[in-house]
Enzyme design. Sequence first.
Site, mmCIF file in Angstrom:
data_model
loop_
_atom_site.group_PDB
_atom_site.id
_atom_site.type_symbol
_atom_site.label_atom_id
_atom_site.label_comp_id
_atom_site.label_asym_id
_atom_site.label_seq_id
_atom_site.Cartn_x
_atom_site.Cartn_y
_atom_site.Cartn_z
ATOM 1 N N LYS A 271 33.721 51.877 41.160
ATOM 2 C CA LYS A 271 34.010 53.302 41.047
ATOM 3 C C LYS A 271 33.077 53.907 40.003
ATOM 4 O O LYS A 271 32.813 53.275 38.978
ATOM 5 C CB LYS A 271 35.464 53.538 40.621
ATOM 6 N N THR B 97 37.382 44.579 43.758
ATOM 7 C CA THR B 97 37.196 44.971 45.152
ATOM 8 C C THR B 97 36.154 46.076 45.323
ATOM 9 O O THR B 97 35.361 46.044 46.249
ATOM 10 C CB THR B 97 38.529 45.467 45.743
ATOM 11 N N SER C 29 37.483 43.867 29.897
ATOM 12 C CA SER C 29 36.929 45.144 29.448
ATOM 13 C C SER C 29 37.562 46.328 30.170
ATOM 14 O O SER C 29 37.681 47.420 29.604
ATOM 15 C CB SER C 29 35.412 45.158 29.631
ATOM 16 N N ASP C 30 37.984 46.128 31.424
ATOM 17 C CA ASP C 30 38.652 47.213 32.141
ATOM 18 C C ASP C 30 40.008 47.520 31.520
ATOM 19 O O ASP C 30 40.406 48.690 31.394
ATOM 20 C CB ASP C 30 38.784 46.883 33.624
ATOM 21 N N THR D 220 61.666 43.008 58.606
ATOM 22 C CA THR D 220 60.766 42.205 57.783
ATOM 23 C C THR D 220 59.660 43.050 57.157
ATOM 24 O O THR D 220 59.283 42.844 55.995
ATOM 25 C CB THR D 220 60.155 41.070 58.626
#
Length: 263
Positions: A14, A11, A106-107, A187
């Site tokens: 960083k 997403t 790799s992360d 809910t």
Amino acid sequence: MSFLVIDIGNTRLKWGLYAHPAPGAELLAHGAVVLEDIDYLWELHWKNLMHKPQGMLGCVVAGEAIKKRVEEQLIEGWGLAPHWLSSSARAAGVVNGYEHPQRLGSDRWAAIIGARQRALQQDPADPPPVLAVMVGTAVTVDAVDQAGRFLGGLILPGFGLMYRALESGTAGLKVPTGEVKDFPTNTSDALMSGGTDAIAGAIERSLRRLRVQCGREPLLIMSGGAVTRLSHVDELPTSVVENLIFEGLLTLAANASTPPAQP
């Protein structure tokens, strides 16, 4: 020399600029950008930095197009050669027990190495086993024993993926964000509590398995962009680390730059 580390996730991208490539180095600057805005990374984040990085190491799980666009900005802006982490059979004192070590993300590999580094800091002579949890678009739960062997781990949907799956697969579940409750009575709270319990339960089960496997209490470390949604769970005796992947990348960079011992 200042050193740049980059984590390109599903997403966001960083980044952190450190005074030198080693764990515990001073953080000079940092930031994040959603992948949709990756073309503006240089102009908005890097162009006016006071310190020019002399080296970099990154991990990437996004597609090649994103990776290439970042590389172009590194080269055009600073003339900085990009270096990307690939998982290996062993690195920084960690043995990769994955069936095919190069297929480990790799992360995840960087987070595992960062978590092992934290275990060594806690007790260099007798480090505890450690469970490394990354909470983002997906959640990963990875176990490392006291000898530094990566035993394996889990991948499960993150909070957003869970909610979108329920919204698309059921009727009438497009509701506001709720709160975590022991016994939800609406809910919104039911959805939030269900997602939290599903992820926390997976972590608890992995923690219990690692405790049995190693015969001692593991260290639980959690990080990632959505970690605050779990950090309040009382049943998880956790240490929250803001930039665990960065710590792993810095550890790897320090090991790569250390000259071999003289005979």
